[in-house]
Motif scaffolding. Structure first.
Motif, mmCIF file in Angstrom:
data_model
loop_
_atom_site.group_PDB
_atom_site.id
_atom_site.type_symbol
_atom_site.label_atom_id
_atom_site.label_comp_id
_atom_site.label_asym_id
_atom_site.label_seq_id
_atom_site.Cartn_x
_atom_site.Cartn_y
_atom_site.Cartn_z
ATOM 1 N N ILE A 70 4.423 -8.030 6.182
ATOM 2 C CA ILE A 70 5.350 -7.465 5.195
ATOM 3 C C ILE A 70 6.457 -6.686 5.901
ATOM 4 O O ILE A 70 7.642 -6.895 5.646
ATOM 5 N N TRP A 71 6.069 -5.735 6.760
ATOM 6 C CA TRP A 71 7.052 -4.944 7.489
ATOM 7 C C TRP A 71 6.462 -4.439 8.795
ATOM 8 O O TRP A 71 5.258 -4.489 9.003
ATOM 9 N N GLU A 72 7.349 -3.911 9.653
ATOM 10 C CA GLU A 72 6.949 -3.289 10.912
ATOM 11 C C GLU A 72 7.826 -2.072 11.152
ATOM 12 O O GLU A 72 9.035 -2.122 10.939
ATOM 13 N N THR A 73 7.224 -0.971 11.589
ATOM 14 C CA THR A 73 7.988 0.247 11.842
ATOM 15 C C THR A 73 8.841 0.121 13.100
ATOM 16 O O THR A 73 8.653 -0.784 13.921
ATOM 17 N N ASP A 74 9.733 1.085 13.255
ATOM 18 C CA ASP A 74 10.392 1.284 14.543
ATOM 19 C C ASP A 74 9.362 1.847 15.527
ATOM 20 O O ASP A 74 8.189 2.055 15.188
ATOM 21 N N GLY A 117 -0.349 8.891 -1.682
ATOM 22 C CA GLY A 117 -0.315 7.435 -1.633
ATOM 23 C C GLY A 117 1.025 6.843 -1.259
ATOM 24 O O GLY A 117 1.166 5.620 -1.177
ATOM 25 N N ARG A 118 2.017 7.686 -1.001
ATOM 26 C CA ARG A 118 3.349 7.176 -0.632
ATOM 27 C C ARG A 118 3.651 7.365 0.856
ATOM 28 O O ARG A 118 4.636 6.857 1.357
ATOM 29 N N GLN A 119 2.816 8.132 1.533
ATOM 30 C CA GLN A 119 3.002 8.381 2.955
ATOM 31 C C GLN A 119 1.694 8.143 3.691
ATOM 32 O O GLN A 119 0.620 8.103 3.091
ATOM 33 N N ILE A 143 4.657 8.474 8.226
ATOM 34 C CA ILE A 143 5.509 7.354 7.841
ATOM 35 C C ILE A 143 5.333 7.108 6.341
ATOM 36 O O ILE A 143 4.387 7.598 5.727
ATOM 37 N N THR A 144 6.236 6.340 5.751
ATOM 38 C CA THR A 144 6.076 5.941 4.357
ATOM 39 C C THR A 144 5.246 4.664 4.302
ATOM 40 O O THR A 144 5.086 3.964 5.309
ATOM 41 N N THR A 145 4.744 4.354 3.120
ATOM 42 C CA THR A 145 3.948 3.136 2.966
ATOM 43 C C THR A 145 4.816 1.882 2.902
ATOM 44 O O THR A 145 4.284 0.786 2.717
ATOM 45 N N ASP A 146 6.129 2.032 3.064
ATOM 46 C CA ASP A 146 6.972 0.848 3.243
ATOM 47 C C ASP A 146 7.598 0.817 4.637
ATOM 48 O O ASP A 146 8.559 0.093 4.886
ATOM 49 N N GLY A 147 7.039 1.606 5.565
ATOM 50 C CA GLY A 147 7.357 1.428 6.974
ATOM 51 C C GLY A 147 8.443 2.309 7.559
ATOM 52 O O GLY A 147 8.822 2.117 8.717
ATOM 53 N N LYS A 148 8.951 3.283 6.806
ATOM 54 C CA LYS A 148 9.985 4.163 7.349
ATOM 55 C C LYS A 148 9.326 5.378 8.020
ATOM 56 O O LYS A 148 8.390 5.967 7.482
ATOM 57 N N ILE A 159 -3.175 -4.416 1.007
ATOM 58 C CA ILE A 159 -2.327 -4.336 2.186
ATOM 59 C C ILE A 159 -3.116 -3.737 3.349
ATOM 60 O O ILE A 159 -3.812 -2.729 3.187
ATOM 61 N N VAL A 160 -3.006 -4.361 4.516
ATOM 62 C CA VAL A 160 -3.609 -3.883 5.755
ATOM 63 C C VAL A 160 -2.523 -3.201 6.582
ATOM 64 O O VAL A 160 -1.464 -3.782 6.826
ATOM 65 N N TYR A 161 -2.781 -1.966 7.002
ATOM 66 C CA TYR A 161 -1.859 -1.227 7.867
ATOM 67 C C TYR A 161 -2.466 -1.177 9.260
ATOM 68 O O TYR A 161 -3.545 -0.622 9.457
ATOM 69 N N LEU A 162 -1.760 -1.767 10.220
ATOM 70 C CA LEU A 162 -2.346 -2.022 11.536
ATOM 71 C C LEU A 162 -1.525 -1.375 12.648
ATOM 72 O O LEU A 162 -0.383 -1.760 12.887
ATOM 73 N N PRO A 163 -2.081 -0.378 13.350
ATOM 74 C CA PRO A 163 -1.409 0.192 14.527
ATOM 75 C C PRO A 163 -1.534 -0.766 15.717
ATOM 76 O O PRO A 163 -2.615 -1.299 15.976
#
Length: 273
Positions: free
Chosen positions: A27-31, A45-47, A69-74, A256-260
């Motif tokens: 879906i997305w990737e952070t900086d 739930g938003r961060q 970070i936010t849950t949309d990658g910012k 959604i899976v959040y993966l470091p």
């Protein structure tokens, strides 16, 4: 005719209980983040909090910290709290963030962003993952010594001492699921150990529930699996040699899976479907 009906019913029943095959879609990737190891959501739930090693995995160097970070990658704050030593697993309980910080668990007050206290873990050498159960008991694994500690009233005591390479932890009710080496275990409230699955291609790192019968696990070197409680598992990702797959979080509602990604220095979100 009756026999045929029974056979058809059994066949349909078998299909109903067949293991689901999952896929991951990016879906997305952070900086860039400073060697992210673990991720967990903030209460709104938003961060999300992200633990940052910012160095080598077992150095007492004061370079590590926690990002938000936010849950949309910012990236909100790339170093919300600093001065830690290769922090890894993180978990939230009652407006406090519990951080596995090599030889102690650091407790951070979330509203203020200040360190409340540091809980020394006796003889710990490599604290790794953290989880909290339904009775607000904190558990932390020491991968180097193969010990899992429980923390109550800010006092740590050995809980399970017989699982070499203990790493990923996930408390569900009064049960504790444990990734130790290439094996997934369950410890009940009486510390009775049951083997759930074994035979992964590397040691288990991250551990999350998809639902009451299925798990997601990662192996740090680049593997992600879905695992059924019957012991069967499927490989969802293999990025060995390209990208690490560290201590994940899974949002069951959003799927959604959040993966470091550790040395790739980002967090990536994937849809599980």
């Amino acid at each position: 005719m009756k026999k045929l009906f029974i056979l058809l019913a059994l066949s349909c029943s078998g299909n109903l209980y067949a293991q689901k095959t999952y896929q991951l879609s990016k879906i997305w990737e952070t900086d860039s983040l400073a060697v992210p190891e673990s991720v967990t959501p903030v209460g709104d739930g938003r961060q999300m909090f992200v633990s940052l090693i910012d160095g080598t995995p077992f150095d007492v160097d004061g370079k590590g910290g926690i990002a938000r970070i936010t849950t949309d990658g910012k990236i909100i704050n790339p170093m919300w709290v600093g001065g830690l030593n290769a922090p890894k697993g993180i978990a939230v309980m009652q407006n406090k963030l519990y951080v596995a910080d090599l030889t102690e668990v650091v407790v951070i007050d979330i509203p203020s962003g200040k360190i409340d206290l540091k809980i020394k873990i006796p003889e710990a050498e490599g604290l790794n993952d953290v989880t909290v159960d339904s009775k607000n008991t904190v558990y932390v694994s020491d991968s180097k010594n193969g010990i899992i500690f429980s923390i109550k009233n800010n006092v740590a005591t050995p809980y399970i001492t017989s699982l070499k390479g203990s790493n990923g932890l996930k408390a569900v009710g009064t049960d504790l699921y444990i990734g130790a080496g290439p094996v997934l275990w369950k410890a009940d409230a009486n510390k009775k150990l049951t083997k759930i699955a074994e035979g992964f291609e590397s040691s288990v790192d991250g551990l999350q529930l998809i639902n009451k019968d299925e798990f997601l696990i990662t192996c740090w070197n680049g593997l992600v699996y879905s695992v059924h409680s019957n012991g069967k598992f499927n490989k969802l990702m293999d990025t060995r040699g390209v990208m690490n797959t560290a201590d994940i979080h899974y949002d069951q509602k959003k799927k959604i899976v959040y993966l470091p990604t550790f040395f790739k220095k980002s967090v990536i979100a994937y849809k599980l479907h």
